[in-house]
Each structure stands twice: as structure tokens, then as C-alpha cells.
Design an enzyme around this catalytic site. Structure first.
Site, PDB file in Angstrom:
ATOM      1  N   ARG A 148      36.461 -54.922 -11.337  1.00  0.00           N
ATOM      2  CA  ARG A 148      36.644 -54.918 -12.786  1.00  0.00           C
ATOM      3  C   ARG A 148      36.539 -53.465 -13.242  1.00  0.00           C
ATOM      4  O   ARG A 148      35.898 -52.641 -12.586  1.00  0.00           O
ATOM      5  CB  ARG A 148      35.563 -55.742 -13.485  1.00  0.00           C
ATOM      6  N   LYS A 172      29.049 -58.695 -13.383  1.00  0.00           N
ATOM      7  CA  LYS A 172      28.575 -59.337 -14.620  1.00  0.00           C
ATOM      8  C   LYS A 172      27.129 -59.801 -14.461  1.00  0.00           C
ATOM      9  O   LYS A 172      26.738 -60.282 -13.407  1.00  0.00           O
ATOM     10  CB  LYS A 172      29.463 -60.544 -14.954  1.00  0.00           C
ATOM     11  N   HIS A 244      42.753 -54.620 -15.100  1.00  0.00           N
ATOM     12  CA  HIS A 244      42.567 -55.966 -14.557  1.00  0.00           C
ATOM     13  C   HIS A 244      43.780 -56.418 -13.744  1.00  0.00           C
ATOM     14  O   HIS A 244      43.646 -57.268 -12.860  1.00  0.00           O
ATOM     15  CB  HIS A 244      42.287 -56.956 -15.693  1.00  0.00           C
ATOM     16  N   ARG A 247      43.147 -55.805 -10.184  1.00  0.00           N
ATOM     17  CA  ARG A 247      42.217 -56.806  -9.627  1.00  0.00           C
ATOM     18  C   ARG A 247      42.957 -58.104  -9.296  1.00  0.00           C
ATOM     19  O   ARG A 247      42.774 -58.686  -8.225  1.00  0.00           O
ATOM     20  CB  ARG A 247      41.096 -57.048 -10.638  1.00  0.00           C
ATOM     21  N   HIS A 270      33.197 -63.925  -8.205  1.00  0.00           N
ATOM     22  CA  HIS A 270      33.310 -65.109  -9.057  1.00  0.00           C
ATOM     23  C   HIS A 270      32.153 -66.054  -8.764  1.00  0.00           C
ATOM     24  O   HIS A 270      31.874 -66.356  -7.597  1.00  0.00           O
ATOM     25  CB  HIS A 270      34.629 -65.849  -8.799  1.00  0.00           C
ATOM     26  N   TYR A 279      44.524 -68.281  -8.532  1.00  0.00           N
ATOM     27  CA  TYR A 279      45.499 -67.550  -7.728  1.00  0.00           C
ATOM     28  C   TYR A 279      46.353 -68.481  -6.871  1.00  0.00           C
ATOM     29  O   TYR A 279      47.467 -68.141  -6.517  1.00  0.00           O
ATOM     30  CB  TYR A 279      44.786 -66.500  -6.866  1.00  0.00           C
TER      31      TYR A 279
END
Length: 298
Positions: A148, A172, A244, A247, A270, A279
Site C-alpha cells: 500500500r 493497517k 494502488h 498493488r 489481507h 482477484y
């Protein structure tokens, strides 16, 4: 309880108890502020403890006229979280959002670049300027490690474990993960560190920060966006490109080359595999490859 006090308490709760990242906290507070602004604009005087479902419903109905369904769903989710906090703290008995449904939205598929487009963007970097080596190392790291933009600009020299073949990434909620790094990306980072970064007058507090601006301070997210937008314009790329996008391209290209979803999930950081599954929806040819390779009756 007044709105501003409720917001202040809620911010502390998100930071300390839920451990959310600063950007996530800003977004949660923004959702509540939109409701506060609506009440002020319509001269509705009511506290966060006393506001009822009808008033909140009217706000959502009115704001839905000027925003898209995705933004509407985001605000409903943010308000639901805020009022759940008030219920949790015994300020309220019920959540006025409990019976309000979010609008149905389709899953938004992220934009991706082909390998050839990635190569063209990076080849367009002007290496005759000192920042050229930095920009090349940054984009190679974005794409090579699937970071990110916030993870990229916060990367430290002390996060590099090149001998082991990994970098440490803080994602995150300040969650750390180790991401593999390929030799070519290591080479570009080392070029930047050894031939450009060591000539910068580094400001106090940024000695360990990897990617620096010309003034020896940390790069901003906006600067990385600008660099990528300018490169896209330079090569005439019509796609909507952002950090992004690199990514997303990283994950898509791994999947196309038969990487498994669980490994991609771990590298992207994730929390849930369902986030990574987007994806698969982008490239269903991968599913065909899997069944041809692994099914006993192929």
C-alpha cells in the site's frame, strides 16, 4: 452528551480499543460529521443519545440524492459503528441504524496494469535526476512487494532483511508482516541507498526513513500519487493509475502465474481470504488452469 464530546470519546475508542490506523479513524469520524453537518444545516437540535431512526433515515434519504450507492453504504456502515459504540458504552439502548439496510452494491474490480505497461511506466523515469533512482526504487518496491502507498512511505532502513530475502511491512492497524523481496528489487533499492540517499541532508527524525524528498524528510502519499500520474501522462497511458494499481497488478500477475490465493493473502496482508478472492473474479482463466492441472479426470 453533545456531539463533539461523543466524537472525541469515539475517536479514543477506535484508536485504543480497536487499534485502527489513523486513516481509518479519520474516515469513521468523517461519516459522523456528515450527519452532524446535516443536523446543523437543517436546524435540528438533537443529541447523539436522543436522535431517532426517523431522523437518521431522513438524513440518509437526502444524502442519497447527491452521492453514489457505494458512498451511501460507507456512511451507513460508519454511522452503524458509531451508534453501536454508544450502545456498548450504555449511552443508548438501541442503534437507530439496526433496521436501515445498506444499498446493494456490486463488487468493484480494481484497475490493473499489464506487465508491459508496468515496464513502460518504470522505463519513463528520468534517471538523469537524483530523484529518478528513488522513483525507480519506489515503483519497483510497490510492484515487487505489493505494498500500500502508506506502507511504502513508512518503510524504514531497519525493515530491510535482504540476506533473509524479506522486508518487514507495517500495515493497517500497525500489523506487521514479512514480505519476500526479489533480487531485482533489492538491486534498485541498494542503488538508491548507496548512490542517492547517502548524499541527502537528512533531517532529524528521518534517519531511518527509506524514501526521502529533496529536503531530507519523508515523502507524502500525495507525492507518490503525483509521480505516478505524471509518468502515466508521459507515456500516454489512458488508464486511471494510482499507487494502488501497482498493488492490484502485483496480486493479479501472481495469480495468473499460478500462485495460490493463501500465499497472495499473506503477502498483501489481507485479514480475510475473501478480500483476496476479488482477484479470482478479475481473471477467471486462472480457475480453468487449476482444474486442468489438478482434477483427476482432466
Amino acid at each position: 452528551m453533545k456531539w463533539q464530546q461523543a466524537l472525541k470519546d469515539y475517536e479514543l475508542y477506535l484508536k485504543i480499543e480497536r487499534g485502527l490506523a489513523a486513516n481509518s479513524i479519520v474516515n469513521y469520524l468523517l461519516d459522523v460529521r456528515k450527519l452532524i453537518n446535516y443536523l446543523e444545516d437543517n436546524e435540528i437540535t438533537i443529541s447523539p443519545i436522543d436522535i431517532d431512526k426517523e431522523t437518521v433515515q431522513k438524513f440518509i434519504y437526502d444524502i442519497a440524492k447527491v452521492i453514489n450507492t457505494r458512498s451511501q453504504a460507507r456512511i451507513i456502515s460508519g454511522l452503524r459503528s458509531f451508534f453501536s459504540y454508544l450502545v456498548f458504552e450504555d449511552y443508548r439502548k438501541t442503534n437507530p441504524l439496526d433496521l436501515i439496510e445498506s444499498p446493494k452494491i456490486g463488487r468493484k474490480l480494481p484497475d490493473t496494469l499489464s506487465e508491459e505497461e508496468i515496464d513502460r511506466l518504470i522505463a519513463a523515469i528520468d534517471l538523469s535526476k537524483p530523484e529518478g533512482e528513488r522513483n525507480k526504487a519506489m515503483l519497483e518496491t510497490l510492484y515487487g512487494c505489493g505494498l500500500r502507498v502508506s506502507e511504502l512511505i513508512n518503510l524504514k532502513l531497519s525493515d530491510l532483511f535482504f540476506e533473509e530475502g524479506f522486508i518487514k511491512v507495517t500495515g493497517k492497524g500497525d500489523k506487521e508482516r514479512f514480505v519476500p523481496i526479489v533480487n531485482s528489487t533489492k538491486k534498485f533499492i541498494n542503488n538508491y541507498i548507496n548512490y542517492v540517499r547517502n548524499h541527502i541532508d537528512i533531517q532529524t527524525g528521518y534517519e531511518d526513513t527509506m524514501f526521502l524528498n529533496r529536503r531530507g524528510k519523508q515523502l507524502t502519499r500525495a507525492m507518490v500519487f503525483t509521480i505516478i500520474k505524471q509518468l502515466a501522462e508521459k507515456i500516454g497511458l489512458k488508464k486511471n493509475v494510482s499507487p494502488h494499481t501497482f498493488r492490484h497488478s502485483f496480486a493479479t500477475h501472481l495469480l495468473q502465474n499460478d500462485a495460490d490465493l493463501r500465499s497472495i493473502q499473506l503477502m498483501l496482508g489481507h485479514e480475510s481470504i475473501t478480500t483476496t478472492e476479488i482477484y479470482v473474479h478479475m481473471d477467471k482463466s486462472h480457475l480453468s488452469k487449476v482444474i486442468q492441472k489438478y482434477h483427476p479426470r482432466k
